[in-house]
Design a protein around this motif. Structure first.
Motif, PDB file in Angstrom:
ATOM      1  N   THR A 183       0.799  -1.224   0.000  1.00  0.00           N
ATOM      2  CA  THR A 183       0.000   0.000   0.000  1.00  0.00           C
ATOM      3  C   THR A 183       0.832   1.275   0.000  1.00  0.00           C
ATOM      4  OG1 THR A 183      -0.132  -0.084   2.416  1.00  0.00           O
ATOM      5  CG2 THR A 183      -1.934  -1.087   1.181  1.00  0.00           C
ATOM      6  N   SER A 184       2.135   1.170   0.185  1.00  0.00           N
ATOM      7  CA  SER A 184       2.965   2.375   0.247  1.00  0.00           C
ATOM      8  C   SER A 184       4.176   2.232  -0.667  1.00  0.00           C
ATOM      9  CB  SER A 184       3.434   2.649   1.681  1.00  0.00           C
ATOM     10  OG  SER A 184       4.399   1.705   2.069  1.00  0.00           O
ATOM     11  N   ASN A 185       4.814   3.361  -0.929  1.00  0.00           N
ATOM     12  CA  ASN A 185       5.997   3.329  -1.796  1.00  0.00           C
ATOM     13  C   ASN A 185       7.288   3.231  -0.996  1.00  0.00           C
ATOM     14  OD1 ASN A 185       5.764   5.935  -0.741  1.00  0.00           O
ATOM     15  ND2 ASN A 185       6.841   6.861  -2.472  1.00  0.00           N
ATOM     16  N   GLY A 186       7.190   3.172   0.312  1.00  0.00           N
ATOM     17  CA  GLY A 186       8.377   3.060   1.152  1.00  0.00           C
ATOM     18  C   GLY A 186       8.697   1.613   1.470  1.00  0.00           C
ATOM     19  N   PRO A 187       9.806   1.387   2.170  1.00  0.00           N
ATOM     20  CA  PRO A 187      10.191   0.016   2.545  1.00  0.00           C
ATOM     21  C   PRO A 187       9.187  -0.579   3.527  1.00  0.00           C
ATOM     22  CG  PRO A 187      11.625   1.626   3.625  1.00  0.00           C
ATOM     23  CD  PRO A 187      10.791   2.383   2.643  1.00  0.00           C
ATOM     24  N   SER A 188       8.951  -1.864   3.399  1.00  0.00           N
ATOM     25  CA  SER A 188       7.986  -2.561   4.234  1.00  0.00           C
ATOM     26  C   SER A 188       8.704  -3.334   5.330  1.00  0.00           C
ATOM     27  CB  SER A 188       7.148  -3.524   3.384  1.00  0.00           C
ATOM     28  OG  SER A 188       6.443  -4.439   4.197  1.00  0.00           O
ATOM     29  N   GLU A 189       8.397  -3.009   6.583  1.00  0.00           N
ATOM     30  CA  GLU A 189       8.980  -3.740   7.713  1.00  0.00           C
ATOM     31  C   GLU A 189       8.492  -5.189   7.718  1.00  0.00           C
ATOM     32  OE1 GLU A 189       8.250  -1.750  11.361  1.00  0.00           O
ATOM     33  OE2 GLU A 189       9.221   0.128  10.753  1.00  0.00           O
ATOM     34  N   LEU A 190       7.241  -5.397   7.315  1.00  0.00           N
ATOM     35  CA  LEU A 190       6.694  -6.752   7.273  1.00  0.00           C
ATOM     36  C   LEU A 190       7.429  -7.596   6.245  1.00  0.00           C
ATOM     37  CD1 LEU A 190       4.678  -8.939   8.011  1.00  0.00           C
ATOM     38  CD2 LEU A 190       3.041  -7.886   6.419  1.00  0.00           C
ATOM     39  N   ALA A 191       7.649  -7.037   5.053  1.00  0.00           N
ATOM     40  CA  ALA A 191       8.365  -7.779   4.008  1.00  0.00           C
ATOM     41  C   ALA A 191       9.765  -8.145   4.470  1.00  0.00           C
ATOM     42  CB  ALA A 191       8.427  -6.952   2.729  1.00  0.00           C
ATOM     43  N   PRO A 210       1.349  -3.938  -5.674  1.00  0.00           N
ATOM     44  CA  PRO A 210       2.122  -3.342  -6.760  1.00  0.00           C
ATOM     45  C   PRO A 210       3.197  -2.383  -6.239  1.00  0.00           C
ATOM     46  CG  PRO A 210       0.090  -2.129  -6.443  1.00  0.00           C
ATOM     47  CD  PRO A 210       0.080  -3.242  -5.429  1.00  0.00           C
ATOM     48  N   LYS A 211       3.950  -1.788  -7.147  1.00  0.00           N
ATOM     49  CA  LYS A 211       4.905  -0.734  -6.811  1.00  0.00           C
ATOM     50  C   LYS A 211       4.186   0.597  -6.965  1.00  0.00           C
ATOM     51  CE  LYS A 211       9.138   1.199  -6.499  1.00  0.00           C
ATOM     52  NZ  LYS A 211       8.807   2.615  -6.654  1.00  0.00           N
ATOM     53  N   TRP A 212       4.369   1.474  -5.977  1.00  0.00           N
ATOM     54  CA  TRP A 212       3.706   2.778  -5.986  1.00  0.00           C
ATOM     55  C   TRP A 212       4.701   3.895  -6.263  1.00  0.00           C
ATOM     56  CZ3 TRP A 212      -1.551   3.025  -5.499  1.00  0.00           C
ATOM     57  CH2 TRP A 212      -2.190   1.891  -4.990  1.00  0.00           C
ATOM     58  N   LYS A 213       4.206   4.965  -6.819  1.00  0.00           N
ATOM     59  CA  LYS A 213       5.007   6.189  -6.915  1.00  0.00           C
ATOM     60  C   LYS A 213       4.183   7.333  -6.352  1.00  0.00           C
ATOM     61  CE  LYS A 213       3.847   7.103 -11.792  1.00  0.00           C
ATOM     62  NZ  LYS A 213       4.439   7.338 -13.145  1.00  0.00           N
ATOM     63  N   LYS A 214       4.867   8.269  -5.729  1.00  0.00           N
ATOM     64  CA  LYS A 214       4.175   9.332  -5.000  1.00  0.00           C
ATOM     65  C   LYS A 214       4.757  10.691  -5.374  1.00  0.00           C
ATOM     66  CE  LYS A 214       2.677   8.628  -0.863  1.00  0.00           C
ATOM     67  NZ  LYS A 214       2.478   8.456   0.607  1.00  0.00           N
ATOM     68  N   THR A 215       3.873  11.666  -5.535  1.00  0.00           N
ATOM     69  CA  THR A 215       4.275  13.041  -5.820  1.00  0.00           C
ATOM     70  C   THR A 215       3.712  13.944  -4.737  1.00  0.00           C
ATOM     71  OG1 THR A 215       4.156  12.582  -8.199  1.00  0.00           O
ATOM     72  CG2 THR A 215       4.260  14.893  -7.530  1.00  0.00           C
ATOM     73  N   LEU A 216       4.575  14.688  -4.064  1.00  0.00           N
ATOM     74  CA  LEU A 216       4.119  15.611  -3.023  1.00  0.00           C
ATOM     75  C   LEU A 216       3.374  16.777  -3.660  1.00  0.00           C
ATOM     76  CD1 LEU A 216       7.235  15.734  -0.672  1.00  0.00           C
ATOM     77  CD2 LEU A 216       5.168  14.365  -0.421  1.00  0.00           C
ATOM     78  N   VAL A 217       2.374  17.291  -2.951  1.00  0.00           N
ATOM     79  CA  VAL A 217       1.605  18.434  -3.448  1.00  0.00           C
ATOM     80  C   VAL A 217       1.727  19.576  -2.442  1.00  0.00           C
ATOM     81  CG1 VAL A 217      -0.017  16.953  -4.674  1.00  0.00           C
ATOM     82  CG2 VAL A 217      -0.538  17.647  -2.339  1.00  0.00           C
ATOM     83  N   HIS A 218       1.391  20.780  -2.894  1.00  0.00           N
ATOM     84  CA  HIS A 218       1.429  21.939  -1.991  1.00  0.00           C
ATOM     85  C   HIS A 218       0.323  21.797  -0.944  1.00  0.00           C
ATOM     86  CE1 HIS A 218       1.761  26.001  -0.498  1.00  0.00           C
ATOM     87  NE2 HIS A 218       0.467  26.175  -0.712  1.00  0.00           N
ATOM     88  N   ILE A 219       0.659  22.020   0.304  1.00  0.00           N
ATOM     89  CA  ILE A 219      -0.293  21.891   1.400  1.00  0.00           C
ATOM     90  C   ILE A 219      -0.604  23.280   1.972  1.00  0.00           C
ATOM     91  CG2 ILE A 219      -0.704  20.886   3.674  1.00  0.00           C
ATOM     92  CD1 ILE A 219       1.294  18.699   2.969  1.00  0.00           C
TER      93      ILE A 219
END
Length: 486
Positions: free
Chosen positions: A262-270, A284-293
């Motif tokens: 569910t995330s694009n970061g490393p998985s502790e469970l894996a 799947p493999k995810w990619k993430k784009t930061l947006v202005h907050i």
């Protein structure tokens, strides 16, 4: 245009933890990666998001790219000014044809570096409990290609020198020539009782071994339909295996796990599953784009619910970027999972589970663009989107090849949000979910996840007693013999 640079990198034998620090750094800075079949594709997840991947895999009966084409591609990409990584299984200098690639680069005056890797002829035996040298059993060691340019591909070797002068011999990718190898070693003086072991997919959780002697190993391999990629190890040092075997004693050894991500970061469970011997593919493999907050009104809320662990980090980074003091925020913090609570605790704030959140008071929900999909339990709230997350579709052909090499026997869904994108990714790849479910133990973490899985048609899904990593691992160990294909 300035010429680029090429890094000829050994990926190691399969276990992603065995790549060198220098090799991993090269991947992290690559703009183009040309990778082989035997380089673990999971290593590609360390590359930058915009990196171009080119598959150069070879099988005995076909080539995706021939060596001349690979050489030309390395030159062409470097001439575009790119930072290029040629990722090769094992060590590039051991039957990796790195000399030909380096010569082509040198001829075209392109700068390059060669980064060694751990070769499978040493690593696979060690993961099978066999050191290739030992003072009492073997003081000499040789690595031999089991295919060469001779007619028919059978290696033309100094068989007498090998049989009489070398204690331990590792033949690479030689299952097809196994009868020929055994016959020649026996004919030139090696006792027919000499121990032999075949090690397939060495250092992966799917590692398999087959033991015998020069007299009977070829017959055993044919009966077992043993295939490459395999190392053939010959020598008396194999007798140490019974005492020194360690990898195959790990509690999840042999488990081939498909983990919904569910995330694009490393998985502790894996990581924990792999540390226990499991062979894990995350999809799947995810990619993430930061947006202005927009943080202008963040101080007015009574409650802030962080939808994912990553959203907590993105929120706090935005506070720092906008020079907003956390002490100006009066809201109490909440998260839907222990993992999200921990992410908030790591930022120095206390937080409670969403189930404990009071109904009164103004609510801000913080998360990525999927945040509204799982918020049906809340009536009135505002939303702050911290990033846009989407499936990285360029990885799907890579997953197709990974799944084609594996024999999945376990599927894990860590949360309800993991189910829909997982099924979507399989559908886009024309992969039959029914086939995987039929041959796998399907495990969900928590009642909500189990209900969502059954709602999606996964009627045989099961769950451990608690929605924790420890309970999941205990459940997998208890069911190690169930639904697992040999």
């Amino acid at each position: 245009m300035k010429k680029g640079k090429v890094f000829l990198v050994g990926a190691g034998p399969g276990d992603v933890g065995l790549i060198t620090v220098k090799g991993l750094e090269a991947i992290k800075q690559a703009e183009v990666i040309l990778y082989d079949r035997l380089a673990n594709p999971k290593l590609l997840e360390n590359a930058p998001a915009e990196c171009e991947f080119i598959y150069c895999g070879k099988l005995p009966d076909r080539h995706i790219l021939r060596q001349d084409s690979i050489n030309e591609l390395l030159v062409a990409k470097a001439l575009e000014g790119k930072r290029v990584v040629r990722l090769k299984g094992g060590d590039p200098g051991v039957f990796g044809r790195v000399g030909e690639e380096a010569a082509s680069l040198a001829h075209n005056q392109i700068s390059f570096e060669i980064i060694p890797g751990i070769t499978s002829g040493i690593a696979a035996p060690l993961y099978a409990g066999i050191p290739v040298t030992h003072r009492e059993y073997g003081e000499s060691f040789a690595v031999i290609t089991a295919h060469d340019k001779s007619k028919g591909g059978s290696p033309a070797l100094d068989w007498e020198g090998l049989a009489r002068g070398i204690d331990t011999i590792a033949f690479y990718m030689g299952v097809g020539n196994l009868p020929y190898i055994c016959e020649n070693l026996i004919a030139n003086g090696k006792p027919s009782s000499t121990p032999v072991i075949l090690i397939q997919w060495g250092t992966f959780g799917r590692q398999k071994t087959l033991q015998g002697t020069l007299a009977d190993i070829a017959q055993k391999a044919a009966a077992a339909m043993f295939r490459n990629p395999s190392i053939i190890l010959v020598g008396d040092v194999i007798s140490l295996r019974e005492k020194l075997s360690w990898f195959e004693k790990k509690p999840l050894y042999g488990r081939q796990i498909l983990l919904a991500r569910t995330s694009n970061g490393p998985s502790e469970l894996a990581k924990e599953l792999m540390d226990l011997g499991g062979d894990v593919i995350e999809l799947p493999k995810w990619k993430k784009t930061l947006v202005h907050i927009d943080l202008e009104k963040v101080a007015v809320y009574d409650k802030i619910l962080f939808a994912q662990p990553e959203s907590a980090a993105e929120f706090f980074e935005a506070l720092i970027d906008n020079q907003i003091d956390i002490r100006h925020i009066k809201a109490k913090f909440y998260g839907p999972s222990i993992k999200t609570i921990k992410a908030l605790n790591d930022r120095g704030v206390t937080a409670s589970l969403a189930d404990e959140m009071p109904s009164s008071g103004s609510l801000l929900i913080v998360g990525d663009n999927s945040v509204l999909k799982n918020m049906e339990n809340y009536e009135l709230f505002d939303v702050m989107v911290t990033s846009q997350k989407e499936i990285d579709w360029q990885f799907m052909p890579i997953f197709n090849r990974m799944l084609g090499e594996a024999q999945i026997d376990t599927m894990i869904f860590p949360c309800s949000a993991s189910i829909e994108p997982f099924l979507e990714a399989l559908r886009k790849c024309d992969i039959s979910i029914e086939e995987y479910v039929r041959n796998s133990l399907v495990v969900c973490m928590g009642k909500q996840t189990l209900a969502a899985a059954r709602g999606a048609g996964l009627m045989d899904a099961q769950m451990p007693a608690k929605a924790t990593k420890a309970a999941l691992i205990e459940y997998l160990i208890e069911n190690i013999g169930l639904e697992v294909r040999s």
